[in-house]
Design an enzyme around this catalytic site. Structure first.
Site, PDB file in Angstrom:
ATOM      1  N   LEU A   1      -2.566   5.097  -7.879  1.00 48.32           N
ATOM      2  CA  LEU A   1      -2.725   3.881  -7.081  1.00 48.32           C
ATOM      3  C   LEU A   1      -3.196   2.759  -7.989  1.00 48.32           C
ATOM      4  CD1 LEU A   1      -4.370   5.186  -3.773  1.00 48.32           C
ATOM      5  CD2 LEU A   1      -1.966   4.683  -4.221  1.00 48.32           C
ATOM      6  N   ASP A   2      -2.262   1.911  -8.368  1.00 49.74           N
ATOM      7  CA  ASP A   2      -2.549   0.829  -9.310  1.00 49.74           C
ATOM      8  C   ASP A   2      -3.373  -0.273  -8.638  1.00 49.74           C
ATOM      9  OD1 ASP A   2      -1.987  -0.770 -11.826  1.00 49.74           O
ATOM     10  OD2 ASP A   2      -1.072  -2.071 -10.307  1.00 49.74           O
ATOM     11  N   ALA A   3      -4.455  -0.664  -9.304  1.00 52.34           N
ATOM     12  CA  ALA A   3      -5.272  -1.811  -8.873  1.00 52.34           C
ATOM     13  C   ALA A   3      -5.660  -1.741  -7.400  1.00 52.34           C
ATOM     14  CB  ALA A   3      -4.515  -3.114  -9.156  1.00 52.34           C
TER      15      ALA A   3
END
Length: 574
Positions: A231-233
């Site tokens: 889960l990016d950023a």
């Protein structure tokens, strides 16, 4: 209503309690339930063990004129990476408009120059594949955003657009650009929310259709063999006026929902959160064992760098002593280098401002550059150090020396010994140095560490005994080979940190069945140091070996000499 339906409803109730009625939440739960594929069991008995090693790479880190890039990558990793690495993180492989893949134009498509979903599926047959869910924002050039601008019903309120830009002075973000971008929509002035850049428009998770879009996306990726989701950023996902819009309760609940969905589909999936934040905030994404399976250990890279450049383990030791053991079904995702820079926010409350300043000066002296972020008060501060890790190890605070490779390998020996799953950026394995040409071409600091190697060029370097690439590759692979067969290096094996003085960093690991112990000690200085083995409390009734250097420990009460940057793994299980 079955257990899965109840869990999903309870998550949605917390996320949308002030936005949707109970009837609307129940309808949304039904929609999720209807699109949920049949549960898929896996032969693998546990999510991870000591044999798990991740490789982090772009789809175009290795290229050739003959084949598309994912085929070239697979050809290369099959020859040089397998069987040492059994997990591979392919950084965003979707069509994009900027930020090297993290400004996604189409989440459902593989970039044409890379290949197709078939190539991803082929990789997933030999490796456990991790993919990015770029969940906070999408490209301004995407069809999603264009439909939003056109007023399409399906994409109505899909992105965050506000009538006014006041009341957001507390927002914390990792960039120095303006938070809002002024735009005209249907002849009305609106302010678009842009956490990262004005090409990356933040998605509006207060609209449940956005959440549903990403749940469908996860199921699509699962269909193509992807088992690990980054889960990016994600920390920036939910926004509320008069808050810092960071780590809000709704964000944590979205992570919990995704974990519930993945666990329901297959217990051998993994959810990993990427939150480049101060240490305690990062740890919060474990939840109560119900959020991320693993969190990026963001404090490790800058602290390891500081330790080896200063020849002083004090900060690393104190931090390690204070790190809680991961709870059941969770672990740390340990890394030192990545496609991004070395973040400094995780060192807050660990290193002083003066110490951070010293680290910045050394990295700049060794050829690195810095990237800033804007603080809520409008001033700028250094966010990350942009440099190839090998170049960051050129010397110490005293200047450049001849011990670059030794220092670099010591860094990785420490990482491999720590609680958690180790992950290597491909350019660390290949001994890649700063790519100034690419940085200049892209006008982007992070490009300094994102080289694309021609497959024949890098193969020749890896096979050349005189090259630095060969030295680095062989040394890292040797450590990995040893590590993968040691039960005491299981990601959840017991860990205890010693206080051996500032010249050494030492930990004790014990296997889950308590049969094997490993004492990992590294000389973090550039000169010989003498280690008194009585400080380790080795049990007299056991036989002990140093498995890195393949030496017997004949006298457990003796003093042994460690060369500059040498590591020993002393174990009772040969």
């Amino acid at each position: 209503m079955n257990t899965f339906h109840k869990k999903v409803f309870s998550h949605l109730k917390i996320i949308y309690q002030h936005i949707l009625s109970d009837e609307e939440i129940n309808n949304l739960t039904d929609q999720i339930f209807e699109i949920t594929p049949q549960v898929k069991n896996d032969d693998r008995l546990e999510n991870w063990n000591e044999s798990d090693i991740f490789l982090i790479t772009y789809g175009d880190s290795i290229v050739s004129a003959k084949d598309k890039k994912l085929k070239t990558l697979k050809k290369f990793v099959d020859e040089f990476i397998k069987p040492h690495f059994n997990n591979i993180h392919i950084l965003p492989f979707f069509p994009f408009s900027s930020d090297d893949g993290f400004s996604v134009i189409d989440y459902k498509k593989v970039r044409d120059d890379l290949g197709s979903w078939e190539d991803i599926s082929l990789l997933s047959k030999d490796y456990r594949v991790m993919a990015d869910i770029v969940i906070n924002h999408a490209s301004k050039q995407s069809e999603y955003f264009q439909e939003f601008i056109r007023g399409s019903y399906e994409y109505k309120d899909f992105f965050i657009s506000l009538d006014e830009n006041e009341g957001f002075e507390e927002v914390v973000r990792p960039r120095s650009s303006d938070l809002f971008q002024e735009i005209e929509i249907s002849n009305q002035k609106k302010y678009l929310w842009c956490t990262f850049s004005h090409d990356q428009i933040d998605l509006n998770f207060k609209n449940p259709r956005v959440l549903l879009f990403f749940i469908k996306l996860i199921y699509l990726y699962l269909k193509h063999g992807i088992k690990v989701f980054r889960l990016d950023a994600v920390a920036f996902l939910w926004k509320e006026k008069s808050t810092n819009c960071l780590n809000l309760p709704q964000t944590h609940e979205v992570v919990k929902l995704i974990r519930t969905i993945l666990d329901h589909y297959n217990q051998n999936t993994l959810l990993i959160t990427e939150t480049n934040l101060p240490n305690l905030e990062n740890l919060s994404y474990f939840g109560n064992g119900d959020e991320a399976n693993a969190i990026y250990n963001f404090t490790l890279p800058p602290l390891l760098l500081w330790t080896l450049l200063m020849g002083d383990s004090t900060a690393l030791r104190k931090w390690s002593m204070g790190m809680p053991p991961a709870k059941e079904h969770t672990t740390y995702f340990n890394f030192i280098a990545s496609h991004d820079g070395i973040g400094l926010r995780p060192t807050e409350n660990i290193l002083t401002d003066q110490e951070r300043g010293t680290l910045i000066d050394i990295v700049k002296e060794f050829g690195g550059v810095i990237s800033n972020r804007k603080k809520p008060d409008g001033t700028e501060t250094v966010y990350e150090l942009n440099i190839a890790l090998l170049d960051a190890m050129k010397g110490t605070f005293k200047g450049i020396d001849h011990m670059q490779v030794e220092r670099f390998i010591a860094c990785h020996a420490i990482m491999l010994s720590l609680e958690g799953i180790p992950a290597f950026y491909i350019h660390s394995v290949l001994g890649t140095t700063n790519d100034y040409e690419l940085m200049k071409k892209n006008s982007q600091n992070r490009s300094i560490n994102r080289k694309s190697w021609d497959i024949n060029e890098i193969k020749n370097k890896l096979l050349d005994d005189k090259s630095i690439n060969n030295q680095v590759y062989k040394s890292i692979i040797n450590l990995i080979k040893i590590r993968k067969t040691q039960p005491a290096f299981h990601p959840n094996a017991i860990q205890f940190t010693f206080n051996l003085g500032k010249n050494f960093f030492g930990i004790w690991r014990q296997s889950l069945d308590k049969k094997q112990s490993i004492f990992s000690v590294t000389n973090v200085t550039n000169i010989f140091q003498y280690l008194d083995l009585t400080e380790l409390n080795l049990i007299e009734s056991e036989k002990w070996w140093d498995i890195i250097n393949n030496k017997d420990i004949d006298d457990i009460k003796s003093t042994i000499a460690l060369k500059a940057y040498q590591t020993v793994w002393i174990t009772n299980h040969k």
